[in-house]
Design an enzyme around this catalytic site. Structure first.
Site, PDB file in Angstrom:
ATOM      1  N   ARG A  80       0.831  -1.209   0.000  1.00 15.65           N
ATOM      2  CA  ARG A  80       0.000   0.000   0.000  1.00 15.65           C
ATOM      3  C   ARG A  80       0.866   1.260   0.000  1.00 15.65           C
ATOM      4  NH1 ARG A  80      -4.578   0.345   4.430  1.00 15.65           N
ATOM      5  NH2 ARG A  80      -2.833   0.924   5.754  1.00 15.65           N
ATOM      6  N   LYS A 183      -2.646   6.495   1.241  1.00 15.25           N
ATOM      7  CA  LYS A 183      -2.476   6.947   2.624  1.00 15.25           C
ATOM      8  C   LYS A 183      -1.475   8.103   2.681  1.00 15.25           C
ATOM      9  CE  LYS A 183      -2.340   4.756   7.169  1.00 15.25           C
ATOM     10  NZ  LYS A 183      -3.547   5.392   7.691  1.00 15.25           N
ATOM     11  N   GLU A 219     -16.239   6.478   4.301  1.00 18.45           N
ATOM     12  CA  GLU A 219     -15.580   5.846   5.458  1.00 18.45           C
ATOM     13  C   GLU A 219     -15.513   6.828   6.603  1.00 18.45           C
ATOM     14  OE1 GLU A 219     -11.424   4.865   5.076  1.00 18.45           O
ATOM     15  OE2 GLU A 219     -11.073   6.477   3.650  1.00 18.45           O
TER      16      GLU A 219
HETATM   17  N1  PLP Z   1      -9.265   4.441   6.430  1.00 16.25           N
HETATM   18  C1  PLP Z   1      -8.423   5.413   6.779  1.00 16.25           C
HETATM   19  C2  PLP Z   1      -8.695   6.779   6.299  1.00 16.25           C
HETATM   20  C3  PLP Z   1      -7.307   5.121   7.593  1.00 16.25           C
HETATM   21  O1  PLP Z   1      -6.453   6.065   7.950  1.00 16.25           O
HETATM   22  C4  PLP Z   1      -7.088   3.798   8.016  1.00 16.25           C
HETATM   23  C5  PLP Z   1      -5.917   3.450   8.800  1.00 16.25           C
HETATM   24  O2  PLP Z   1      -4.920   3.000   8.338  1.00 16.25           O
HETATM   25  C6  PLP Z   1      -8.005   2.821   7.623  1.00 16.25           C
HETATM   26  C7  PLP Z   1      -9.078   3.172   6.838  1.00 16.25           C
HETATM   27  C8  PLP Z   1      -7.823   1.400   8.036  1.00 16.25           C
HETATM   28  O3  PLP Z   1      -6.842   0.771   7.285  1.00 16.25           O
HETATM   29  P1  PLP Z   1      -6.025  -0.457   7.882  1.00 16.25           P
HETATM   30  O4  PLP Z   1      -7.026  -1.455   8.289  1.00 16.25           O
HETATM   31  O5  PLP Z   1      -5.181  -0.904   6.767  1.00 16.25           O
HETATM   32  O6  PLP Z   1      -5.269   0.086   9.032  1.00 16.25           O
HETATM   33  C1  COI Z   2      -4.049   3.269  11.381  1.00 15.93           C
HETATM   34  O1  COI Z   2      -5.082   2.687  11.708  1.00 15.93           O
HETATM   35  O2  COI Z   2      -2.958   2.710  11.347  1.00 15.93           O
HETATM   36  C2  COI Z   2      -4.072   4.671  11.002  1.00 15.93           C
HETATM   37  O3  COI Z   2      -3.161   5.090  10.383  1.00 15.93           O
HETATM   38  C3  COI Z   2      -5.240   5.461  11.387  1.00 15.93           C
HETATM   39  C4  COI Z   2      -4.943   6.767  12.040  1.00 15.93           C
HETATM   40  C5  COI Z   2      -4.083   6.701  13.240  1.00 15.93           C
HETATM   41  C6  COI Z   2      -4.502   7.794  11.056  1.00 15.93           C
END
Ligand code: PLP
Ligand code: COI
Length: 339
Positions: A80, A183, A219
């Protein structure tokens, strides 16, 4: 050794012993540098300061009952971050170097991995920034990759207790064809004002709708959204949301426990049919949603009246955590044990 109260950790920054870095120069990534300084020194015209060349990741390491430390799905985070790099024209870090850096930083900070019983974990934060100067709007030629760690507890102070979310139509976090699916720091800067308003009004976070029509659920500020209805796990399909690794994992686990899974556009009104709703992510894990207030439409959607998570959210949460802490077999190959 500092006296860390492992069970009372919040989602904050605590200085640990080491972080690791790699520098991209003349088309090459350097060997890992290991440092005990939590400062970085950068050129004042670095592109990360002016033109937002910054991407980050978030993943976790967990200590099991057996004392082993497990990292969850780190390859997915590496991939990612490459996608984020392509999205804002930064140099792509090889997956192997990402994984090596993550393992190195965890091994150098073993004493900060919270004990099994605490339910806390070690949050791993890799990030990548453009470091060489540009005054015109152009990508940098040089980059810095850093990974640091910090022990954390729940992201939302309510932890696994349901909490309320809010729809605020006047704010967008990402444009329809913009950077919402990668991200990058800019997405989070764009979410700060609405996030602050939500907090002031007593909500855990904003639930964003699609920016174009404001008809569909996108989201939450820091997490994906899911709803449960008639034995089905339903989560939005949208170009402007982050492909959450936790959500992807929950979809697999949902199937395993006999749910149907649908990844499709979700109209706001459909919230009325959901029996349970939650936010999911590395930091959020599963944060059940008690109620969503649509302030502009003067509507409320209630999912938890007794202050407890719903049965399906509970099952999914327990299953995910069991795999992460090593209580359940890792049959999907999601875990890297730190040797
Ligand atoms: N959506 C956003 C905007 C986020 O910052 C995060 C965190 O990483 C997620 C979703 C969840 O992603 P993940 O499950 O890969 O941490
Ligand atoms: C995560 O869940 O790892 C994130 O980056 C979410 C937040 C702290 C920005």
């Amino acid at each position: 050794m500092e006296n860390i109260n492992w069970t009372d950790l919040t989602f904050g920054y605590l200085k640990t012993d080491y972080n690791v870095r790699s520098y991209y120069k003349a088309g090459k990534w350097s060997d890992l540098e290991i440092t005990d300084s939590d400062q970085v020194s950068l050129h004042m015209a670095a592109t990360c300061f002016h033109y937002g060349q910054e991407a980050f990741e978030g993943l976790k390491a967990f200590k099991g009952k057996d004392g082993k430390i497990r990292i969850f799905r780190m390859r997915e985070n590496a991939l990612r971050m490459q996608a984020s790099s392509r999205g804002i024209l930064m140099a792509e870090l090889p997956v192997e170097l990402f994984e090596k850096a993550v393992l190195e930083v965890v091994k150098r900070n073993l004493r900060f991995v919270p004990p099994y019983e605490s339910g806390s974990s070690l949050y791993i934060r890799p990030f990548l920034v453009g470091t060489s100067p540009q005054v015109g709007v152009n990508p940098a030629k040089e980059y810095l990759f850093v990974v640091f760690v910090t022990p954390v507890g729940p992201y939302f102070k309510t932890g696994f207790k349901p909490s309320p979310y809010v729809i605020l139509r006047k704010y967008d976090r990402a444009a329809p064809q913009g950077t919402g699916n990668i991200k990058v720091g800019g997405n989070y800067a764009a979410s700060l004002v609405a996030g602050e308003i939500a907090h002031e009004k007593g909500y855990s976070a904003v639930l964003y709708l699609d920016s174009k029509e404001k008809k569909y659920i996108d989201e939450c500020g820091p997490a994906n959204f899911f709803g449960i209805k008639k034995n089905t796990y339903i989560t939005p399909e949208s170009h402007s949301i982050l492909p959450s690794i936790t959500n992807k994992s929950l979809m697999t686990l949902a199937k395993e426990i006999g749910l149907k899974v649908e990844c499709r556009p979700i109209r706001v009104e459909e919230l009325a049919d959901f029996e349970e709703a939650g936010a999911c992510g590395t930091a959020a894990v599963i944060s059940p949603i008690s109620r969503i207030d649509d302030l502009d439409e003067n509507k409320s959607y209630v999912f938890s009246k007794d202050g407890e998570p719903g049965p399906v959210s509970m099952k999914l949460y327990n299953k995910l955590r069991a795999i992460q802490y090593g209580d359940e077999e890792d049959k999907y190959g999601w875990i890297t044990v730190v040797e």
